[in-house]
Design a protein around this motif. Structure first.
Motif, PDB file in Angstrom:
ATOM      1  N   ALA A 147      -4.225 -32.541  45.369  1.00 18.17           N
ATOM      2  CA  ALA A 147      -3.568 -33.510  44.495  1.00 18.17           C
ATOM      3  C   ALA A 147      -3.498 -32.995  43.063  1.00 18.17           C
ATOM      4  CB  ALA A 147      -4.310 -34.848  44.543  1.00 18.17           C
ATOM      5  N   ALA A 148      -4.568 -32.347  42.609  1.00 16.78           N
ATOM      6  CA  ALA A 148      -4.603 -31.829  41.243  1.00 16.78           C
ATOM      7  C   ALA A 148      -3.550 -30.749  41.031  1.00 16.78           C
ATOM      8  CB  ALA A 148      -5.996 -31.272  40.930  1.00 16.78           C
ATOM      9  N   LEU A 149      -3.404 -29.845  41.981  1.00 17.35           N
ATOM     10  CA  LEU A 149      -2.415 -28.776  41.849  1.00 17.35           C
ATOM     11  C   LEU A 149      -0.999 -29.333  41.875  1.00 17.35           C
ATOM     12  CD1 LEU A 149      -1.677 -25.794  41.668  1.00 17.35           C
ATOM     13  CD2 LEU A 149      -1.786 -25.689  44.171  1.00 17.35           C
ATOM     14  N   THR A 156       5.522 -38.145  51.409  1.00 15.74           N
ATOM     15  CA  THR A 156       6.028 -38.591  50.109  1.00 15.74           C
ATOM     16  C   THR A 156       5.845 -37.524  49.032  1.00 15.74           C
ATOM     17  OG1 THR A 156       3.909 -39.746  49.788  1.00 15.74           O
ATOM     18  CG2 THR A 156       5.773 -41.052  50.574  1.00 15.74           C
ATOM     19  N   ILE A 157       4.804 -36.708  49.138  1.00 16.44           N
ATOM     20  CA  ILE A 157       4.640 -35.600  48.191  1.00 16.44           C
ATOM     21  C   ILE A 157       5.715 -34.546  48.416  1.00 16.44           C
ATOM     22  CG2 ILE A 157       3.138 -33.644  47.601  1.00 16.44           C
ATOM     23  CD1 ILE A 157       0.770 -35.551  47.892  1.00 16.44           C
ATOM     24  N   GLY A 158       6.056 -34.291  49.679  1.00 14.43           N
ATOM     25  CA  GLY A 158       7.165 -33.376  49.959  1.00 14.43           C
ATOM     26  C   GLY A 158       8.475 -33.878  49.374  1.00 14.43           C
ATOM     27  N   LEU A 159       8.694 -35.197  49.445  1.00 12.85           N
ATOM     28  CA  LEU A 159       9.896 -35.778  48.853  1.00 12.85           C
ATOM     29  C   LEU A 159       9.891 -35.631  47.329  1.00 12.85           C
ATOM     30  CD1 LEU A 159      10.273 -39.043  50.978  1.00 12.85           C
ATOM     31  CD2 LEU A 159      11.742 -37.009  51.051  1.00 12.85           C
ATOM     32  N   ASP A 187      12.933 -38.209  37.552  1.00  7.54           N
ATOM     33  CA  ASP A 187      11.972 -39.287  37.364  1.00  7.54           C
ATOM     34  C   ASP A 187      11.539 -39.883  38.698  1.00  7.54           C
ATOM     35  OD1 ASP A 187      11.422 -39.445  34.608  1.00  7.54           O
ATOM     36  OD2 ASP A 187      13.370 -40.321  34.231  1.00  7.54           O
ATOM     37  N   LEU A 188      12.439 -39.901  39.669  1.00  8.84           N
ATOM     38  CA  LEU A 188      12.070 -40.364  41.002  1.00  8.84           C
ATOM     39  C   LEU A 188      11.044 -39.419  41.632  1.00  8.84           C
ATOM     40  CD1 LEU A 188      12.705 -42.621  43.004  1.00  8.84           C
ATOM     41  CD2 LEU A 188      14.521 -41.183  43.951  1.00  8.84           C
ATOM     42  N   GLY A 189      11.280 -38.114  41.486  1.00  9.62           N
ATOM     43  CA  GLY A 189      10.330 -37.130  42.007  1.00  9.62           C
ATOM     44  C   GLY A 189       8.974 -37.230  41.338  1.00  9.62           C
ATOM     45  N   THR A 190       8.969 -37.435  40.025  1.00  5.95           N
ATOM     46  CA  THR A 190       7.712 -37.570  39.294  1.00  5.95           C
ATOM     47  C   THR A 190       6.924 -38.777  39.770  1.00  5.95           C
ATOM     48  OG1 THR A 190       8.720 -36.543  37.334  1.00  5.95           O
ATOM     49  CG2 THR A 190       6.678 -37.785  37.000  1.00  5.95           C
ATOM     50  N   GLN A 191       7.621 -39.884  40.012  1.00  8.17           N
ATOM     51  CA  GLN A 191       6.934 -41.099  40.449  1.00  8.17           C
ATOM     52  C   GLN A 191       6.415 -40.970  41.883  1.00  8.17           C
ATOM     53  OE1 GLN A 191       5.924 -43.109  38.482  1.00  8.17           O
ATOM     54  NE2 GLN A 191       5.745 -45.176  39.260  1.00  8.17           N
ATOM     55  N   PHE A 192       7.180 -40.334  42.768  1.00 10.91           N
ATOM     56  CA  PHE A 192       6.693 -40.077  44.122  1.00 10.91           C
ATOM     57  C   PHE A 192       5.397 -39.272  44.071  1.00 10.91           C
ATOM     58  CE2 PHE A 192      10.501 -41.619  46.185  1.00 10.91           C
ATOM     59  CZ  PHE A 192      10.129 -41.819  47.506  1.00 10.91           C
ATOM     60  N   SER A 193       5.367 -38.256  43.231  1.00 11.53           N
ATOM     61  CA  SER A 193       4.181 -37.415  43.109  1.00 11.53           C
ATOM     62  C   SER A 193       2.994 -38.199  42.565  1.00 11.53           C
ATOM     63  CB  SER A 193       4.487 -36.223  42.190  1.00 11.53           C
ATOM     64  OG  SER A 193       3.315 -35.497  41.887  1.00 11.53           O
TER      65      SER A 193
END
Length: 399
Positions: free
Chosen positions: A217-219, A279-282, A312-318
C-alpha cells in the motif's frame, strides 16, 4: 485492552468527513497561487516550487512523528491541539513580511495539517469492520473535496484580491471547525495509553517490515499520489504558457475532481464487496490513461478536462483502496500504520512536486509527462511484485 467498535452515526461521519476536508485544504492552497507568490516575493517559479515541496515534506514529517501519537494519547484532544497549532501557522503565512517567514510558515502548515490523518484511523477504529470501507470512503471523499475546493478557492481568490487573504480565511474556517469538533466529535473510548513515545516511534520500522500488505500500500500510494502532484504542481505554469490564463482557471479546473468525490463511497463499497487488488489496478489504469491524454492532446482544452477527471478518479481509487487495506491491519497500531502509509504517500507527493517543477523549468510539458511515466512504471512493477490481498479481513501484524 482492545475495545470493540462503537459505531458512528451518519451525521458524525459527515462531520468528520467535512473536518478532514477543511484541515487538509490548508496544505493545498499554495498550488494554484505559486505564480502570485513568486511575483510578490520576486523569486523564481522553481524557488516557490521548493517552498511547496517543503510544505509537503513538513506534512510527511508530521505523519512520521506526530500521527503515531494517536496510539498513545486521547485522539479527541490530540486532534484539537493540532488544529490550534495549524491556525497559528496559517496566521503566520498571512502576515509573512518576507519569503523566509513564509517558507517557515508553509512548512509548519504542512506539519500541523496532519490532524486529518489522525481522524482517519480514529474513524476506522470506531467503525464496524463490515462497513469500514464505506465509512472510510465517505471520510476520504471529504478529504478529496477539501483538496479540490482548496485549489479552486485559492486560485479564484488569488486572482481577485491579495493572495495572503487565502491564509487569513483558512485560519477563520479552521477556528470555526475547532469549536464545532470540540462540541460534537466523539470521545475516544480508549483514553490515554500507557506507552512511551520512544517505544511507539521505535516500533514503526518493525511494523513496516513485518506487514507486506502495508509495504504494498505504501509503494502504490507513493507512486499514485506522486503522479497526481506531477500535474497539479505544474498546471498553473502550463495554462499560463499554453493559454495565457491566470491562477483562477487552474482553480476552476480543480473542480473537475468532483468525479472522484462522488465515487469515493462507491469505491469503498467495491472494496468491501470485491477485491482491493482490483480497485488498485483500476487506479493505475485511470492515472496512466490520464497522462497519455495529457501528453498527446494536452494542448487542447478538452484533452486537459478529460485527463483531469481520469487522474483524480485514479487518485481516489488508490487512496480509498489502500486505506481500506491499511486500516484492516492491527487496530491497536492503526495510527502508526496510517502514519507509515501516509508518510510514504506524501513523500511521493513531495517527489512529484519537486521533480515536475524541475522538469517544467528544463524540459517543459514533455518533461513533466516523462516524470509521470517514471512513477507509473514503478507503481505497475510494485502492483505485480508486492501483491495486495484479494479480499480484506482482519490481519495480524505478523502475517
Amino acid at each position: 485492552m482492545d475495545s470493540q467498535p462503537v459505531g458512528l452515526s451518519r451525521k458524525t461521519v459527515l462531520l468528520l468527513a467535512i473536518a478532514t476536508g477543511i484541515i487538509v485544504a490548508n496544505l493545498n492552497y499554495i498550488q494554484p497561487i505559486e505564480g502570485l507568490i513568486a511575483h510578490h516575493f520576486a523569486i523564481s517559479k522553481a524557488h516557490v516550487g521548493v517552498i511547496a515541496t517543503l510544505s509537503q515534506l513538513g506534512y510527511a514529517l508530521g505523519l512520521l512523528l506526530i500521527v503515531p501519537l494517536g496510539d498513545i494519547f486521547d485522539r479527541y484532544h490530540l486532534i484539537q491541539f493540532m488544529m490550534g497549532l495549524s491556525i497559528l501557522s496559517l496566521l503566520a503565512a498571512f502576515w509573512s513580511p518576507n519569503v523566509l517567514v513564509f517558507t517557515v510558515a508553509a512548512g509548519l502548515i504542512g506539519v500541523t495539517s496532519v490532524a486529518a490523518q489522525i481522524i482517519i484511523p480514529y474513524v476506522a477504529y470506531l467503525s464496524p469492520g463490515i462497513h469500514q470501507g464505506r465509512v472510510l470512503g465517505t471520510v476520504l471523499s471529504g478529504l478529496l473535496t477539501g483538496v479540490l475546493l482548496s485549489r479552486s478557492f485559492s486560485g479564484i481568490l488569488g486572482s481577485l484580491m491579495s493572495w495572503q487573504l487565502v491564509y487569513l480565511l483558512a485560519a477563520i474556517f479552521s477556528l470555526v471547525l475547532l469549536g464545532i469538533l470540540h462540541r460534537y466529535m466523539p470521545r475516544d473510548p480508549r483514553g490515554h495509553q500507557h506507552r512511551s513515545y520512544g517505544s511507539v516511534i521505535g516500533s514503526l520500522p518493525h511494523l513496516f517490515i513485518s506487514q507486506r500488505y502495508l509495504q504494498s500500500a505504501a509503494l502504490n500510494g507513493l507512486c499514485l499520489f506522486g503522479v497526481s502532484n506531477v500535474l497539479w504542481s505544474t498546471l498553473a505554469f502550463y495554462l499560463a504558457h499554453q493559454y495565457h490564463w491566470g491562477s483562477s482557471i487552474a482553480g476552476v479546473l480543480g473542480l473537475l475532481g468532483v468525479t472522484g468525490v462522488l465515487f469515493a463511497p462507491i469505491i469503498g463499497q467495491l472494496v468491501d464487496k470485491y477485491s482491493p487488488r482490483l480497485t488498485i489496478g483500476l487506479s493505475w489504469l485511470f492515472s496512466a490513461l490520464a497522462f497519455v491524454i495529457f501528453w498527446l492532446v494536452g494542448q487542447v482544452l478538452v484533452g486537459l478536462i478529460v485527463g483531469i477527471v481520469l487522474l483524480d478518479l485514479g487518485t481516489q481509487f488508490s487512496q480509498v483502496s489502500n486505506q481500506a487495506i491499511v486500516q484492516s491491519l492491527d487496530r491497536e497500531a492503526s495510527s502508526r500504520n496510517n502514519s507509515i502509509f501516509m508518510f510514504s504517500y506524501f513523500l511521493g507527493g513531495s517527489l512529484g512536486t519537486f521533480c515536475s517543477t524541475w522538469a517544467w523549468s528544463h524540459y517543459g510539458w514533455h518533461g513533466v509527462c516523462l516524470v509521470a511515466v517514471g512513477f507509473l512504471i514503478i507503481a505497475l512493477l510494485g502492483h505485480w511484485i508486492m501483491k495486495e490481498p484479494k479480499q480484506l479481513h482482519r490481519l495480524d501484524v505478523d502475517e
